[in-house]
Write a protein that holds these residues in place. Sequence first.
Motif, PDB file in Angstrom:
ATOM      1  N   LYS A 176     -23.220   3.048 -43.891  1.00  0.00           N
ATOM      2  CA  LYS A 176     -21.395   3.313 -43.880  1.00  0.00           C
ATOM      3  C   LYS A 176     -20.887   2.523 -42.536  1.00  0.00           C
ATOM      4  N   VAL A 177     -21.210   2.164 -41.656  1.00  0.00           N
ATOM      5  CA  VAL A 177     -21.033   1.738 -40.675  1.00  0.00           C
ATOM      6  C   VAL A 177     -20.769   0.196 -40.698  1.00  0.00           C
ATOM      7  N   LEU A 178     -22.006  -0.428 -41.289  1.00  0.00           N
ATOM      8  CA  LEU A 178     -22.659  -1.694 -41.546  1.00  0.00           C
ATOM      9  C   LEU A 178     -21.354  -1.878 -42.703  1.00  0.00           C
ATOM     10  N   ASN A 179     -21.082  -1.267 -44.213  1.00  0.00           N
ATOM     11  CA  ASN A 179     -19.759  -1.645 -45.054  1.00  0.00           C
ATOM     12  C   ASN A 179     -18.061  -1.942 -44.304  1.00  0.00           C
ATOM     13  N   ALA A 180     -18.186  -0.574 -43.028  1.00  0.00           N
ATOM     14  CA  ALA A 180     -16.827  -0.430 -42.908  1.00  0.00           C
ATOM     15  C   ALA A 180     -16.644  -1.910 -41.763  1.00  0.00           C
ATOM     16  N   LEU A 181     -17.477  -1.365 -41.622  1.00  0.00           N
ATOM     17  CA  LEU A 181     -17.717  -3.138 -40.203  1.00  0.00           C
ATOM     18  C   LEU A 181     -17.206  -4.664 -41.272  1.00  0.00           C
ATOM     19  N   LEU A 182     -17.780  -5.083 -42.471  1.00  0.00           N
ATOM     20  CA  LEU A 182     -17.435  -6.029 -43.438  1.00  0.00           C
ATOM     21  C   LEU A 182     -16.462  -5.497 -43.774  1.00  0.00           C
ATOM     22  N   ASN A 183     -15.432  -4.749 -44.423  1.00  0.00           N
ATOM     23  CA  ASN A 183     -14.674  -4.473 -45.064  1.00  0.00           C
ATOM     24  C   ASN A 183     -13.147  -5.003 -43.874  1.00  0.00           C
ATOM     25  N   GLN A 184     -13.679  -4.574 -42.813  1.00  0.00           N
ATOM     26  CA  GLN A 184     -12.092  -4.362 -41.766  1.00  0.00           C
ATOM     27  C   GLN A 184     -12.347  -5.767 -41.715  1.00  0.00           C
ATOM     28  N   GLU A 185     -14.067  -6.032 -41.220  1.00  0.00           N
ATOM     29  CA  GLU A 185     -13.564  -7.939 -40.805  1.00  0.00           C
ATOM     30  C   GLU A 185     -13.216  -8.960 -41.492  1.00  0.00           C
ATOM     31  N   ILE A 186     -13.291  -9.018 -42.725  1.00  0.00           N
ATOM     32  CA  ILE A 186     -13.082  -9.403 -44.000  1.00  0.00           C
ATOM     33  C   ILE A 186     -11.213  -9.299 -44.295  1.00  0.00           C
ATOM     34  N   ASN A 187     -10.769  -8.195 -43.745  1.00  0.00           N
ATOM     35  CA  ASN A 187      -9.529  -7.909 -44.390  1.00  0.00           C
ATOM     36  C   ASN A 187      -8.713  -7.884 -43.616  1.00  0.00           C
ATOM     37  N   LYS A 188      -8.993  -8.310 -41.717  1.00  0.00           N
ATOM     38  CA  LYS A 188      -8.600  -9.487 -40.958  1.00  0.00           C
ATOM     39  C   LYS A 188      -8.159 -10.539 -40.932  1.00  0.00           C
ATOM     40  N   ILE A 189      -9.340 -11.126 -41.838  1.00  0.00           N
ATOM     41  CA  ILE A 189      -9.423 -12.569 -41.931  1.00  0.00           C
ATOM     42  C   ILE A 189      -8.456 -12.612 -42.770  1.00  0.00           C
ATOM     43  N   VAL A 190      -8.268 -12.119 -43.955  1.00  0.00           N
ATOM     44  CA  VAL A 190      -8.126 -12.580 -45.455  1.00  0.00           C
ATOM     45  C   VAL A 190      -6.159 -12.558 -44.659  1.00  0.00           C
ATOM     46  N   ASP A 191      -5.907 -11.567 -44.116  1.00  0.00           N
ATOM     47  CA  ASP A 191      -4.416 -10.887 -43.873  1.00  0.00           C
ATOM     48  C   ASP A 191      -3.788 -11.444 -42.867  1.00  0.00           C
ATOM     49  N   ASN A 192      -4.541 -12.387 -42.170  1.00  0.00           N
ATOM     50  CA  ASN A 192      -3.984 -12.690 -40.587  1.00  0.00           C
ATOM     51  C   ASN A 192      -3.280 -13.769 -41.286  1.00  0.00           C
ATOM     52  N   PRO A 193      -1.646 -14.161 -40.557  1.00  0.00           N
ATOM     53  CA  PRO A 193      -0.450 -14.760 -41.164  1.00  0.00           C
ATOM     54  C   PRO A 193      -0.828 -16.285 -40.707  1.00  0.00           C
ATOM     55  N   GLU A 194      -1.179 -16.709 -39.897  1.00  0.00           N
ATOM     56  CA  GLU A 194      -2.239 -17.907 -39.423  1.00  0.00           C
ATOM     57  C   GLU A 194      -2.211 -18.453 -40.370  1.00  0.00           C
ATOM     58  N   PHE A 195      -3.488 -17.641 -40.825  1.00  0.00           N
ATOM     59  CA  PHE A 195      -4.865 -18.530 -41.196  1.00  0.00           C
ATOM     60  C   PHE A 195      -3.951 -18.720 -42.333  1.00  0.00           C
ATOM     61  N   LEU A 196      -3.631 -17.837 -43.196  1.00  0.00           N
ATOM     62  CA  LEU A 196      -2.950 -17.757 -44.129  1.00  0.00           C
ATOM     63  C   LEU A 196      -1.858 -19.185 -44.670  1.00  0.00           C
ATOM     64  N   HIS A 197      -0.982 -19.335 -43.115  1.00  0.00           N
ATOM     65  CA  HIS A 197      -0.287 -20.739 -43.211  1.00  0.00           C
ATOM     66  C   HIS A 197      -1.602 -22.118 -43.083  1.00  0.00           C
ATOM     67  N   ALA A 198      -1.939 -21.854 -42.189  1.00  0.00           N
ATOM     68  CA  ALA A 198      -3.429 -22.992 -42.395  1.00  0.00           C
ATOM     69  C   ALA A 198      -3.859 -23.520 -43.460  1.00  0.00           C
ATOM     70  N   LEU A 199      -4.106 -22.410 -44.335  1.00  0.00           N
ATOM     71  CA  LEU A 199      -4.460 -22.825 -45.717  1.00  0.00           C
ATOM     72  C   LEU A 199      -3.334 -23.108 -47.188  1.00  0.00           C
ATOM     73  N   GLN A 200      -1.960 -22.819 -46.250  1.00  0.00           N
ATOM     74  CA  GLN A 200      -0.819 -23.588 -47.122  1.00  0.00           C
ATOM     75  C   GLN A 200      -0.945 -24.923 -46.376  1.00  0.00           C
ATOM     76  N   VAL A 201      -1.013 -25.133 -44.554  1.00  0.00           N
ATOM     77  CA  VAL A 201      -0.990 -26.766 -44.393  1.00  0.00           C
ATOM     78  C   VAL A 201      -2.024 -27.246 -44.853  1.00  0.00           C
ATOM     79  N   VAL A 202      -3.036 -27.329 -45.668  1.00  0.00           N
ATOM     80  CA  VAL A 202      -3.754 -28.017 -46.102  1.00  0.00           C
ATOM     81  C   VAL A 202      -3.524 -28.419 -47.545  1.00  0.00           C
ATOM     82  N   GLU A 203      -2.930 -27.668 -48.154  1.00  0.00           N
ATOM     83  CA  GLU A 203      -2.307 -28.010 -49.935  1.00  0.00           C
ATOM     84  C   GLU A 203      -1.021 -28.849 -49.615  1.00  0.00           C
ATOM     85  N   GLU A 204      -0.784 -28.642 -48.657  1.00  0.00           N
ATOM     86  CA  GLU A 204       0.700 -29.582 -49.216  1.00  0.00           C
ATOM     87  C   GLU A 204       0.287 -30.481 -49.025  1.00  0.00           C
TER      88      GLU A 204
END
Length: 204
Positions: A176-204
């Motif tokens: 339960k702890v390990l799955n919570a770590l995985l899910n919370q960490e991944i969600n933090k990454i993909v919900d980070n605006p700067e992370f999404l913006h960096a992907l946008q810059v690559v595509e432009e």
Amino acid sequence: MNRNLKTAATIAALGAAVLLSGCAFVPESVNLHYKAPTGQGVAVPTSLNQQEAVTVDVKSLRKHHDVGGRVNAYDMHIAGIGVSGGVSHSVKDALCTALKDKGFTIVPHGKALVHVDVLSFHGEGHAGFFTGNYRGHTAMRVAVKASNGKTLYSKTFTTKVRYGGYVLSGSGGTPKVLNALLNQEINKIVDNPEFLHALQVVEE
């Protein structure tokens, strides 16, 4: 007679230690599962062509193979826990799933490379004399790179979780702890605006 009493006391103490440890000395393996949240998180910018391809690469820089274990009331580590398929594989699968949920296409050689270094990923049960708790922590360094190798974004994400409960034999609440770590960490990454913006810059 005194010698016999001492021997009996020693045996009793060892037996108590085994009981407190949950009789768990054999390493186990757990499965990690990621489930993208429904209708939550940061939306991908509408100006981003989400169908552009993204490549995901994950490397584990952890020093130990085990991702968890159990600690008895005497603060002794008594058993290790591993991840089926390995930590890198589980993190990569989770991140790919999360990016796909955002609308991205995952390919072997895309315009954007998302590279993740898993610095730590660990959870364990701490047994007390009457109760215990499960706790865990993870740290991942994430970078977005263009096809020419230029780094457009870099950030280290960390997550900590803790649950109360009885720490008995077997993996108990550690999955339960390990799955919570995985899910919370991944969600933090993909919900980070700067992370999404960096992907946008690559595509432009």
